[in-house]
Structure formats: structure tokens, C-alpha cells
Write a protein that holds these residues in place. Structure first.
Motif, PDB file in Angstrom:
ATOM      1  N   MET A   4      -4.004  -1.401   8.980  1.00 18.69           N
ATOM      2  CA  MET A   4      -3.307  -0.199   8.512  1.00 18.69           C
ATOM      3  C   MET A   4      -3.051   0.748   9.694  1.00 18.69           C
ATOM      4  SD  MET A   4      -3.001  -0.168   5.098  1.00 18.69           S
ATOM      5  CE  MET A   4      -2.716   1.569   4.908  1.00 18.69           C
ATOM      6  N   PRO A   5      -1.943   1.512   9.633  1.00 20.43           N
ATOM      7  CA  PRO A   5      -1.715   2.521  10.673  1.00 20.43           C
ATOM      8  C   PRO A   5      -2.818   3.587  10.642  1.00 20.43           C
ATOM      9  CG  PRO A   5       0.211   2.289   9.221  1.00 20.43           C
ATOM     10  CD  PRO A   5      -0.880   1.459   8.654  1.00 20.43           C
ATOM     11  N   LEU A   6      -3.184   4.088  11.751  1.00 17.80           N
ATOM     12  CA  LEU A   6      -4.195   5.132  11.968  1.00 17.80           C
ATOM     13  C   LEU A   6      -5.629   4.662  11.759  1.00 17.80           C
ATOM     14  CD1 LEU A   6      -2.627   8.354  10.350  1.00 17.80           C
ATOM     15  CD2 LEU A   6      -2.654   7.704  12.760  1.00 17.80           C
TER      16      LEU A   6
ATOM     17  N   LYS B 197      -4.152   9.993  -1.805  1.00 20.43           N
ATOM     18  CA  LYS B 197      -3.972   9.229  -3.047  1.00 20.43           C
ATOM     19  C   LYS B 197      -3.310   7.916  -2.655  1.00 20.43           C
ATOM     20  CE  LYS B 197      -5.148  12.624  -5.848  1.00 20.43           C
ATOM     21  NZ  LYS B 197      -6.550  12.896  -5.789  1.00 20.43           N
ATOM     22  N   VAL B 198      -4.005   6.813  -2.957  1.00 23.73           N
ATOM     23  CA  VAL B 198      -3.550   5.496  -2.509  1.00 23.73           C
ATOM     24  C   VAL B 198      -3.394   4.562  -3.697  1.00 23.73           C
ATOM     25  CG1 VAL B 198      -4.136   3.514  -1.054  1.00 23.73           C
ATOM     26  CG2 VAL B 198      -4.710   5.821  -0.294  1.00 23.73           C
ATOM     27  N   SER B 199      -2.347   3.757  -3.639  1.00 23.96           N
ATOM     28  CA  SER B 199      -2.118   2.712  -4.637  1.00 23.96           C
ATOM     29  C   SER B 199      -1.924   1.389  -3.909  1.00 23.96           C
ATOM     30  CB  SER B 199      -0.877   3.047  -5.459  1.00 23.96           C
ATOM     31  OG  SER B 199      -0.549   1.977  -6.307  1.00 23.96           O
ATOM     32  N   VAL B 200      -2.560   0.322  -4.415  1.00 26.89           N
ATOM     33  CA  VAL B 200      -2.415  -1.012  -3.823  1.00 26.89           C
ATOM     34  C   VAL B 200      -2.011  -1.981  -4.928  1.00 26.89           C
ATOM     35  CG1 VAL B 200      -3.600  -2.923  -2.671  1.00 26.89           C
ATOM     36  CG2 VAL B 200      -4.151  -0.573  -2.039  1.00 26.89           C
TER      37      VAL B 200
ATOM     38  N   VAL C 196       0.861  -1.174   0.000  1.00 32.07           N
ATOM     39  CA  VAL C 196       0.000   0.000   0.000  1.00 32.07           C
ATOM     40  C   VAL C 196       0.902   1.230   0.000  1.00 32.07           C
ATOM     41  CG1 VAL C 196      -1.784   1.285   1.234  1.00 32.07           C
ATOM     42  CG2 VAL C 196      -1.811  -1.225   1.264  1.00 32.07           C
ATOM     43  N   ILE C 197       0.696   2.089  -0.976  1.00 30.39           N
ATOM     44  CA  ILE C 197       1.464   3.338  -1.051  1.00 30.39           C
ATOM     45  C   ILE C 197       0.492   4.501  -0.905  1.00 30.39           C
ATOM     46  CG2 ILE C 197       2.936   4.796  -2.498  1.00 30.39           C
ATOM     47  CD1 ILE C 197       3.860   2.180  -3.887  1.00 30.39           C
TER      48      ILE C 197
ATOM     49  N   ILE D 261      -9.375   2.589   1.478  1.00 31.96           N
ATOM     50  CA  ILE D 261      -8.296   3.157   2.299  1.00 31.96           C
ATOM     51  C   ILE D 261      -8.240   4.673   2.114  1.00 31.96           C
ATOM     52  CG2 ILE D 261      -5.783   3.245   2.596  1.00 31.96           C
ATOM     53  CD1 ILE D 261      -5.759   0.221   1.872  1.00 31.96           C
ATOM     54  N   SER D 262      -8.358   5.131   0.874  1.00 35.04           N
ATOM     55  CA  SER D 262      -8.336   6.565   0.587  1.00 35.04           C
ATOM     56  C   SER D 262      -9.472   7.291   1.313  1.00 35.04           C
ATOM     57  CB  SER D 262      -8.433   6.795  -0.920  1.00 35.04           C
ATOM     58  OG  SER D 262      -8.451   8.153  -1.219  1.00 35.04           O
ATOM     59  N   LYS D 263     -10.658   6.700   1.271  1.00 33.82           N
ATOM     60  CA  LYS D 263     -11.829   7.296   1.930  1.00 33.82           C
ATOM     61  C   LYS D 263     -11.611   7.372   3.446  1.00 33.82           C
ATOM     62  CE  LYS D 263     -16.550   6.050   2.866  1.00 33.82           C
ATOM     63  NZ  LYS D 263     -17.532   4.994   2.693  1.00 33.82           N
TER      64      LYS D 263
END
Length: 193
Positions: A76-78, A109-112, A54-55, A96-98
Motif C-alpha cells: 500500500m502507498p505510505l 475509513k477503509v473498504s476492501v 482498497v478504497i 489498513i485503517s489502523k
């Protein structure tokens, strides 16, 4: 005369038992053809055991490599646990982005991407039966090649497949060009003649 009749009856009994045993050995080959809708779509669905990267752009401390746990969650953290089972990477990115955009990261902005896929299993008349790593776009024929190819006794015109995604776990006959997905069990039957 009685002795001859006795040997004839015994001989027929032995032949009948041998034929019956041979026919029961063919029972797995008489599996029904795989229903059309049972083969999964071409979109890869995440499941327990998959490893993902996950970026989160601009947030290195939130990025990393994660594993989908047995409950189908990614921790995931947080934001905590995010459901991943039976979801595409695109759907996981959006979720994750939401979640990050709700007070943690502005306009996240998330990339998986999938790092390691779950395995599939191949049994029966192949040179090296066992568990193998799934590869995108895999067919039964490419799975057989990964397992070292057919043995000389293999029935090469079809496979028997148990889909990991099938809740009934039924075994079906399918052509060797059928798609193989993670958690599937492919069995190559033995030919008798």
C-alpha cells in the motif's frame, strides 16, 4: 495332461494379474472421508494471487486495486506491506485503517473488496478438466457444472478433494454437496461398471 495343467496355471495367473491391476486402479476411491473441521468456514480468506480493491474514503491517491503477492502481503502507498494471507477482508480493512490513522490520515475509513479470487482445480471424469475461477458459495456440484458436467464414466455419488488449506495435502472422499474453496483440487473418480 501336463499340457492342460500348464495352460490352467497360466490362465489363472493372467486372470489373477488382471484382477490385481483392476483393484489397484480402485485405490484412489478408498480414500478416507473428509474430517469435519477440514472444510473451511464460510468466511473467505485472502491468499496469494487474489486481487483486491482498497478504497480509502476521501483519499483517492491511497485507493486502488492491489494484488496479494506470493508472501501474502498487499503493498500500500505510505504504509508499505500489509499482511493479507489467511485474513478476511474485514480484518484487512481494520489493519489498513489502523496503520493509516497512525500519522497519515485522521480517522481513516477503509473498504476492501475482492475483485478476483484464486482458482480451484478439477480433474478426472468431467468434460473439461482444468483450472477455474472460484465463486463465493461454490459446491463441488457447481464446480462440476463449470467443468462441463460428468463424463459417462464418472462416479457421481462422491468426489475426492485435496484442500488447499490442508498442510498435509491429504485426499479425502466427500459428498458432491461439499463446499469448494480456492486452491482446492477436486477429482471425479471413474466408475468401472
Amino acid at each position: 495332461m501336463n499340457r492342460r495343467k500348464l495352460f490352467r496355471v497360466l490362465g489363472m495367473s493372467v486372470i489373477g494379474a488382471a484382477v490385481g491391476a483392476g483393484m489397484s486402479g480402485c485405490a484412489g476411491i478408498d480414500a478416507p472421508m473428509e474430517p469435519e473441521g477440514l472444510a473451511m468456514s464460510t468466511d473467505y480468506r485472502l491468499g496469494p494471487g487474489d486481487a483486491v480493491r482498497v478504497i480509502v474514503f476521501g483519499e483517492d491517491q491511497l485507493s486502488g486495486e492491489f494484488r496479494v503477492d506470493g508472501a501474502g502481503q498487499v503493498a500500500m502507498p505510505l504504509i508499505g506491506e500489509v499482511p493479507a494471507r489467511d485474513r478476511t477482508t474485514r480484518a484487512l480493512e481494520q489493519d489498513i485503517s489502523k496503520r493509516l490513522s497512525q500519522g497519515y490520515v485522521k480517522d481513516a475509513k477503509v473498504s476492501v473488496e475482492v475483485l478476483n479470487h484464486r482458482p480451484f482445480f478439477i480433474l478426472g471424469e468431467v468434460r473439461n478438466p482444468g483450472q477455474y475461477q472460484y465463486v463465493n458459495g461454490m459446491t463441488a456440484l457447481s464446480a462440476i457444472a463449470m467443468a462441463g458436467g460428468f463424463t459417462y464414466r464418472a462416479k457421481e455419488d462422491f468426489i475426492l478433494i485435496t484442500r488447499g488449506s490442508d498442510p498435509k495435502k491429504g485426499t479425502y472422499k466427500a459428498p458432491i454437496t461439499t463446499r469448494v474453496m480456492p486452491d482446492d483440487v477436486v477429482r471425479i473418480a471413474e466408475r468401472y461398471f
